[in-house]
Design a protein around this motif. Structure first.
Motif, short mmCIF file in Angstrom:
data_model
loop_
_atom_site.label_atom_id
_atom_site.label_comp_id
_atom_site.label_asym_id
_atom_site.label_seq_id
_atom_site.Cartn_x
_atom_site.Cartn_y
_atom_site.Cartn_z
N ARG A 196 -52.76 -10.46 -65.96
CA ARG A 196 -51.45 -9.68 -65.82
C ARG A 196 -51.66 -8.30 -66.08
N GLU A 197 -52.49 -7.86 -67.04
CA GLU A 197 -52.80 -6.37 -67.35
C GLU A 197 -53.65 -6.01 -66.25
N GLU A 198 -54.53 -6.63 -65.73
CA GLU A 198 -55.39 -6.18 -64.77
C GLU A 198 -54.56 -5.82 -63.35
N ALA A 199 -53.63 -6.82 -63.19
CA ALA A 199 -52.68 -6.71 -61.81
C ALA A 199 -51.92 -5.55 -62.13
N LEU A 200 -51.24 -5.27 -63.34
CA LEU A 200 -50.43 -3.73 -63.25
C LEU A 200 -51.26 -2.92 -63.07
N ALA A 201 -52.55 -2.70 -63.82
CA ALA A 201 -53.33 -1.61 -63.83
C ALA A 201 -53.77 -1.27 -62.30
N THR A 202 -54.39 -2.35 -61.73
CA THR A 202 -54.61 -2.08 -60.27
C THR A 202 -53.49 -1.54 -59.39
N ALA A 203 -52.05 -2.21 -59.46
CA ALA A 203 -51.13 -1.67 -58.79
C ALA A 203 -50.92 -0.19 -58.86
N GLU A 204 -50.84 0.09 -60.25
CA GLU A 204 -50.75 1.63 -60.57
C GLU A 204 -51.91 2.42 -60.09
N ARG A 205 -53.14 2.00 -59.97
CA ARG A 205 -54.28 2.78 -59.53
C ARG A 205 -54.22 2.82 -57.90
#
Length: 216
Positions: A196-205
């Motif tokens: 979940r954290e990786e998905a949110l960070a990837t979306a923001e990036r």
């Protein structure tokens, strides 16, 4: 200024992991590109109708030659097509339902897949656009897992959006989303939280990178 077409489909509202990631993308996009435009569609609360014969065949008739009935039928397709054509980036929330995409998203794709306009022509009007797809799933379908090979979301959307419509497709995949709710999956909760954290960070990036590139 660039335009983002943001499409959500998940049924579970504020508890949706795909909506959380698309929301993170959109927030970052708007922060980095405040002068841009966002077109939003929620296919859960405002679905497009499933494609019927009249709307399909009206797409093969020159607009100037369409009968009143054909114009009315094609109007059901015109809005999804025109919104996609107006966008520089298309953000799709595409959770896995029973190994595939939600039927509401399939209906949208069927309308947007216009032969001679967006598909099956040398001058596809959506070709070259970037599509960012957030596809959440309750388990894991990675290589080495028991469910590997049963994911019909990424394969289908990569084919339909990429090969069919000519878009450049990126996937963000929050997985194991059922772990907190299913006792038998409790040991997988740390992997879910990391995903979940990786998905949110990837979306923001990705939102930041695309907004900066298009604003340049």
């Amino acid at each position: 200024m660039a335009t983002l077409l943001h499409i959500d489909t998940f049924l579970n509202g504020e508890h949706s992991h795909s909506r959380a990631a698309t929301a993170a993308f959109r927030r970052t996009w708007e922060s980095e590109h405040p002068g841009g435009k966002v077109i939003y569609r929620d296919l859960d609360t405002d679905p497009v109708p499933h494609l019927q014969a009249g709307a399909y065949y009206a797409g093969f008739v020159d607009p100037a030659a369409q009968s009143p009935a054909e114009r009315a039928a094609f109007a059901l397709r015109a809005r999804p097509i025109e919104e996609a054509e107006a966008a520089d980036v298309i953000l799709l929330g595409a959770p896995m339902y029973n190994y595939a995409i939600p039927s509401s998203l399939k209906a949208w794709i069927d309308h947007a897949f216009a032969v001679g306009r967006t598909a099956h022509t040398e001058q596809r009007t959506l070709a070259g656009k970037r599509a960012v797809v957030v596809t959440s799933r309750g388990g894991s379908y990675r290589e080495g897992t028991p469910q590997h090979g049963n994911d019909h979301v990424q394969n289908y959307l990569g084919l339909a959006l990429g090969e069919g419509l000519g878009m450049e497709v990126d996937f963000i995949v929050p997985e194991l989303t059922m772990a907190p709710a299913v006792p038998e999956m409790a040991e997988l909760i740390p992997l879910f939280e990391r995903s979940r954290e990786e998905a949110l960070a990837t979306a923001e990036r990705q939102a930041k990178d695309l907004a900066m590139r298009l604003a340049a």
